[in-house]
Write an enzyme that holds these catalytic residues in place. Structure first.
Site, PDB file in Angstrom:
ATOM      1  CD  GLU A 198      -2.969  -1.340   2.151  1.00 41.27           C
ATOM      2  OE1 GLU A 198      -2.821  -0.629   3.171  1.00 41.27           O
ATOM      3  OE2 GLU A 198      -3.860  -2.200   2.046  1.00 41.27           O
ATOM      4  CD  GLU A 316      -4.024  -6.512   3.038  1.00 40.14           C
ATOM      5  OE1 GLU A 316      -2.783  -6.686   3.019  1.00 40.14           O
ATOM      6  OE2 GLU A 316      -4.573  -5.623   3.720  1.00 40.14           O
TER       7      GLU A 316
END
Length: 520
Positions: A198, A316
């Site tokens: 991220e 994810e």
């Protein structure tokens, strides 16, 4: 009106109110496939979060983090083994703060410690010693798991003095090299390496510019080629592992270079924060569920344009962020969202879908404390066992609350379906049509099977979608006295009869004599 008439009217009316059946014609285009997943499409994450990771006045991770997880637990072991194999991603928010103590040169090598200031996510640097790495790999080998390892992408960089959250400088690959060298020397198998978590787009707590990230991916690719010279055993390279941003992704993929990235990874948390009271409504709302399809399509289109040698991965996805939906993620209802996500991503040519998490948080497939499977575990296991890698186009003009996905069967011959009924009050009677036209037009013929169908109907206990107990064909799925995962046996149904999908249920159906040319 006499008493008998009144009684009959009341019973009749109550039956109508409980569930009304709606006939639906489902059309399968079996001539060609529209997409293809990896054979091991189902994936789960083991995360680094420590015990004191807390959200909304609760700390749902317990001992499930990678530093604390009881790798000798028999239920955990059997739950992973049942997939034969299960793809496991080692990673998560804290992976960019993990250093690997391969040379034993890090003093006071400790797991994450809570910090108020100066560190991402409120935790210190965490140190992975090789004893724990050995234990993890013993577990992976014992359970025959396929491992994706998330590397620290911030090591060697520093935060920009002029732009908040931006990290600058080249990735320092030496610590990753040491870990790879040790891993190879011990004979441990890694299926793929993913760089960073991220850090793309605007990032979450930190970010890296797209061109710099592309440069670092090339560094990782060259390192993997050097350390694993045999192309047949060379781990795949994945990235960037974050939320899709068109401009950032396009720049990143365009700058990455030919054959550098094997899997373009992105994350999905489309249900909002874990304390959002609207989550239970959202997982039953077909219009809300469909909104995320554009993201899946955009990622696939970007790959076609800039990196056609690679494939799309969801690396994810936990639905609700900040450790999952407090009252929903471990219940039957969450399976509506999860299985619909699996269906949509497969249609948009995603190779792998990685659920957050195997255990830990509110969104785990296994209970964080006991490791007893939550309802979604059985949906994932059934998908893995019956849905093959070739994806077929399937449509219907009935209620949007009926979601349908179709693949070639995992074990030939035949075609498999997953039916997701989001409606509380409506059941569906399904008639199948097989469309073999390559140039459009009406479906060729209604399909009538002559062999018995294999049907797996999942329903919640007592019809309560917020129950954590799931029934398979009317029987509760529970561990045996010896803690074995229950066997998932289909009921065999006359192939000439319509497929019946109860209200608020999920059904997997395999039809062995559905002869789709795409599945030959």
């Amino acid at each position: 009106m006499n008493f008998k008439s009144i009684t009959f009217f009341v019973v009749f009316l109550s039956c109508l109110l409980v569930s009304k059946a709606e006939k639906v014609e489902v059309v399968v285009e079996g001539a060609t496939s529209i997409a293809q997943t990896d054979e091991d499409f189902i994936c789960v994450t083991l995360d680094w979060w420590p015990t004191n990771k807390c959200d909304y006045d609760q700390c749902p991770w317990g001992q499930a983090g990678l530093f604390n997880l009881d790798l000798k637990n028999k239920i955990l072991e059997k739950a992973v083994k049942a997939f034969h194999p299960l793809r496991i991603r080692v990673g998560g928010s804290l992976q960019d703060q993990v250093v690997y103590n391969v040379r034993n040169n890090i003093e006071n090598c400790q797991p994450f410690q809570k910090q108020d200031k100066g560190f991402l996510f409120g935790f210190s640097i965490g140190c992975l010693d090789m004893k724990r790495w050995d234990e993890l790999n013993e577990f992976f080998n014992q359970t025959r798991a396929k491992v994706t390892f998330g590397l620290n992408a911030l090591i060697g960089r520093k935060e920009s003095e002029t732009e908040k959250t931006l990290w600058v400088g080249d990735w320092y690959s030496h610590n990753a090299r040491d870990l790879m060298s040790y891993t190879i020397s011990k004979g441990y198998t890694i299926d793929s390496y993913e760089l960073g978590n991220e850090l793309c787009g605007v990032g979450v707590s930190a970010r890296i510019e797209a061109k710099q990230y592309a440069k670092d991916m090339a560094t990782l690719k060259n390192l993997v080629k050097e350390m694993y010279p045999n192309p047949k055993t060379q781990p795949k390279i994945l990235g960037p592992g974050g939320f899709y941003d068109k401009k950032w992704f396009d720049t990143f993929l365009d700058a990455s270079g030919h054959d550098v990235i094997d899997g373009v990874t992105h994350h999905i948390y489309n249900l909002g924060p874990g304390n959002n009271p609207d989550v239970v409504r959202r997982v039953q709302d077909p219009f809300f569920l469909t909104q995320i399809a554009q993201t899946f399509k955009d990622v696939s289109n970007a790959i076609v344009k800039f990196a056609p040698w690679s494939g799309a991965w969801v690396s994810e996805s936990g639905g609700a962020y900040n450790s999952g939906g407090q009252l929903v993620s471990y219940t039957f209802a969450f399976g509506f969202w999860y299985l619909d996500q699996l269906g949509m991503t497969s249609v948009y040519n995603h190779k792998v879908y990685c659920r957050q998490a195997l255990t830990g948080g509110n969104y785990a497939l296994l209970n964080t404390t006991t490791f007893v499977p939550n309802p979604d575990y059985y949906g994932a296991l059934l998908w893995h066992r019956v849905m093959g890698s070739k994806v077929l186009s399937v449509t219907h003009k009935g209620s949007p609350y009926l979601r349908v996905y179709s693949h070639c069967a995992k074990k030939e011959p035949g075609v498999s379906f997953v039916f997701i009924n989001l409606s509380k009050n409506t059941s569906f009677e399904i008639d199948l049509f097989h469309d073999l036209n390559l140039n459009g037009g009406s479906p060729n013929f209604e399909f009538k099977g002559h062999k018995k169908r294999e049907e797996y109907h999942l329903t919640p206990k007592d019809g309560n979608i917020l129950s954590s107990i799931v029934l398979l064909n009317g029987t509760p799925l529970e561990l045996s006295d010896s803690l074995e995962i229950p066997k998932l046996k289909p009921k065999l149904v006359d192939g000439l009869k319509p497929i019946s999908i109860a209200a608020h249920s999920i059904a997997f159906v395999t039809i062995r004599d559905f002869n789709a040319p795409a599945c030959s």
